[in-house]
Design a protein around this motif. Structure first.
Motif, PDB file in Angstrom:
ATOM      1  N   VAL A   4       0.841  -1.199   0.000  1.00  0.00           N
ATOM      2  CA  VAL A   4       0.000   0.000   0.000  1.00  0.00           C
ATOM      3  C   VAL A   4       0.875   1.247   0.000  1.00  0.00           C
ATOM      4  O   VAL A   4       0.644   2.199  -0.767  1.00  0.00           O
ATOM      5  CB  VAL A   4      -0.953  -0.003   1.214  1.00  0.00           C
ATOM      6  CG1 VAL A   4      -1.653   1.351   1.349  1.00  0.00           C
ATOM      7  CG2 VAL A   4      -1.991  -1.104   1.081  1.00  0.00           C
ATOM      8  N   LEU A   8       1.036   4.060  -3.051  1.00  0.00           N
ATOM      9  CA  LEU A   8       0.681   5.457  -2.787  1.00  0.00           C
ATOM     10  C   LEU A   8       1.871   6.392  -3.012  1.00  0.00           C
ATOM     11  O   LEU A   8       1.697   7.533  -3.469  1.00  0.00           O
ATOM     12  CB  LEU A   8       0.165   5.603  -1.356  1.00  0.00           C
ATOM     13  CG  LEU A   8      -1.222   5.002  -1.078  1.00  0.00           C
ATOM     14  CD1 LEU A   8      -1.579   5.143   0.400  1.00  0.00           C
ATOM     15  CD2 LEU A   8      -2.293   5.655  -1.952  1.00  0.00           C
ATOM     16  N   ALA A  17     -10.061   3.265  -2.473  1.00  0.00           N
ATOM     17  CA  ALA A  17      -9.859   1.925  -1.924  1.00  0.00           C
ATOM     18  C   ALA A  17     -10.098   0.871  -2.991  1.00  0.00           C
ATOM     19  O   ALA A  17      -9.409  -0.155  -3.036  1.00  0.00           O
ATOM     20  CB  ALA A  17     -10.790   1.708  -0.729  1.00  0.00           C
ATOM     21  N   TYR A  32      -9.187  -0.822   3.652  1.00  0.00           N
ATOM     22  CA  TYR A  32      -9.610   0.056   4.742  1.00  0.00           C
ATOM     23  C   TYR A  32      -8.893  -0.304   6.054  1.00  0.00           C
ATOM     24  O   TYR A  32      -8.440   0.570   6.802  1.00  0.00           O
ATOM     25  CB  TYR A  32     -11.124  -0.043   4.949  1.00  0.00           C
ATOM     26  CG  TYR A  32     -11.938   0.552   3.826  1.00  0.00           C
ATOM     27  CD1 TYR A  32     -11.577   1.764   3.241  1.00  0.00           C
ATOM     28  CD2 TYR A  32     -13.083  -0.086   3.360  1.00  0.00           C
ATOM     29  CE1 TYR A  32     -12.332   2.310   2.209  1.00  0.00           C
ATOM     30  CE2 TYR A  32     -13.849   0.458   2.337  1.00  0.00           C
ATOM     31  CZ  TYR A  32     -13.467   1.661   1.766  1.00  0.00           C
ATOM     32  OH  TYR A  32     -14.213   2.196   0.754  1.00  0.00           O
ATOM     33  N   ILE A  35      -5.111   0.702   5.736  1.00  0.00           N
ATOM     34  CA  ILE A  35      -4.943   2.158   5.786  1.00  0.00           C
ATOM     35  C   ILE A  35      -5.078   2.650   7.224  1.00  0.00           C
ATOM     36  O   ILE A  35      -4.284   3.467   7.709  1.00  0.00           O
ATOM     37  CB  ILE A  35      -5.977   2.860   4.887  1.00  0.00           C
ATOM     38  CG1 ILE A  35      -5.683   2.583   3.406  1.00  0.00           C
ATOM     39  CG2 ILE A  35      -6.012   4.361   5.167  1.00  0.00           C
ATOM     40  CD1 ILE A  35      -4.496   3.298   2.841  1.00  0.00           C
ATOM     41  N   GLN A  39      -2.193   4.510   9.348  1.00  0.00           N
ATOM     42  CA  GLN A  39      -2.405   5.831   9.936  1.00  0.00           C
ATOM     43  C   GLN A  39      -2.174   5.813  11.446  1.00  0.00           C
ATOM     44  O   GLN A  39      -1.644   6.768  12.016  1.00  0.00           O
ATOM     45  CB  GLN A  39      -3.815   6.324   9.604  1.00  0.00           C
ATOM     46  CG  GLN A  39      -3.989   6.687   8.131  1.00  0.00           C
ATOM     47  CD  GLN A  39      -5.424   7.014   7.773  1.00  0.00           C
ATOM     48  OE1 GLN A  39      -6.371   6.495   8.390  1.00  0.00           O
ATOM     49  NE2 GLN A  39      -5.620   7.879   6.780  1.00  0.00           N
ATOM     50  N   ILE A  45      -0.623   9.103   5.567  1.00  0.00           N
ATOM     51  CA  ILE A  45      -1.608   8.847   4.514  1.00  0.00           C
ATOM     52  C   ILE A  45      -2.826   9.716   4.800  1.00  0.00           C
ATOM     53  O   ILE A  45      -3.381   9.677   5.905  1.00  0.00           O
ATOM     54  CB  ILE A  45      -1.999   7.364   4.478  1.00  0.00           C
ATOM     55  CG1 ILE A  45      -0.787   6.487   4.131  1.00  0.00           C
ATOM     56  CG2 ILE A  45      -3.124   7.132   3.455  1.00  0.00           C
ATOM     57  CD1 ILE A  45      -1.054   5.000   4.222  1.00  0.00           C
ATOM     58  N   TYR A  53      -7.064   8.228  -1.332  1.00  0.00           N
ATOM     59  CA  TYR A  53      -5.964   8.365  -0.395  1.00  0.00           C
ATOM     60  C   TYR A  53      -4.713   8.845  -1.124  1.00  0.00           C
ATOM     61  O   TYR A  53      -4.462   8.478  -2.280  1.00  0.00           O
ATOM     62  CB  TYR A  53      -5.676   7.028   0.287  1.00  0.00           C
ATOM     63  CG  TYR A  53      -6.837   6.503   1.099  1.00  0.00           C
ATOM     64  CD1 TYR A  53      -7.043   6.936   2.403  1.00  0.00           C
ATOM     65  CD2 TYR A  53      -7.732   5.589   0.551  1.00  0.00           C
ATOM     66  CE1 TYR A  53      -8.106   6.460   3.148  1.00  0.00           C
ATOM     67  CE2 TYR A  53      -8.804   5.107   1.290  1.00  0.00           C
ATOM     68  CZ  TYR A  53      -8.989   5.550   2.579  1.00  0.00           C
ATOM     69  OH  TYR A  53     -10.045   5.087   3.317  1.00  0.00           O
TER      70      TYR A  53
END
Length: 220
Positions: A4, A8, A17, A32, A35, A39, A45, A53
């Protein structure tokens, strides 16, 4: 979660997502969850569900710390995957080498592409089936229907519960519970003429079958 972050970091616009899930071949719920976990670890993010995102500029992963022997082990291990005949693993090995080189300290990263350690490319031939689909069926505990040619080149149809792939220098072997024989059988992948992944699963039985197989297998 590492994937991920990598996706990103390289994105030029916010990614939803759904887009991340399709890229990483997982469902949105997994995205989800990951993420939220990132975080919580203060990974920068930004965004929210339904909008997308982004990774705040300037964030980078800390360098991986490998000593010289560990880097050389990675080089040899990734190179040996060329000998399996599994095209999917070969592509994944190249991707892994690139990702590791990107986050290694500069003085170590050149060793990933070292020419001082050579591995012969001779090994198993490329099979006629999709090995990635075989590995996915093992992970997802899905049954396979095989069109198989025995040692006498006689065709047979089998429905099996795949539990492991064993890679030898000259061939890869699929270990599975054969519903026709009601026992474990080992299928050389170069003799599998056709293969279909079935919707029927054997969910929750894979670990038990592997344990029993490991106690009885004659492969070693």
């Amino acid at each position: 979660m590492f994937e991920v972050i990598q996706v990103l970091r390289g994105a030029r616009k916010p990614l939803t997502a759904q887009a991340l899930a399709e890229r990483l071949e997982v469902n949105k719920r997994t995205i989800y969850r990951d993420i939220a976990a990132l975080q919580a670890m203060r990974i920068p993010i930004e965004g929210e569900a339904g909008i997308g995102y982004v990774m705040r500029r300037g964030f980078d992963l800390p360098p991986l710390m490998f000593d010289a022997d560990e880097v050389e082990a990675i080089v040899v291990g990734l190179a040996l995957l060329r000998r399996t005949g599994d095209a999917g693993l070969q592509m994944a090995a190249a991707s892994v080498g690139t990702k590791i080189a990107e986050v290694l300290p500069q003085e170590s990263s050149h060793s990933i592409d070292s020419r001082t350690l050579q591995v012969s490319t001779w090994g198993a031939s490329v099979p006629g089936i999709d090995m990635k689909a075989v590995r996915r069926a093992i992970r997802e505990e899905r049954k396979l229907r095989l069109g198989y040619l025995d040692a006498g080149n006689q065709p047979t149809q089998r429905v099996v519960r795949p539990i492991a792939l064993v890679y030898y220098v000259e061939v890869a072997v699929l270990a599975a519970w054969c519903e026709l024989r009601d026992d474990f059988r080992h299928f050389r992948v170069d003799r599998i003429a056709s293969m279909k992944t079935l919707q029927e699963r054997f969910t929750g039985h894979g670990d038990g079958l592997r344990l029993l197989w490991e106690q009885t297998r004659p492969l070693d």
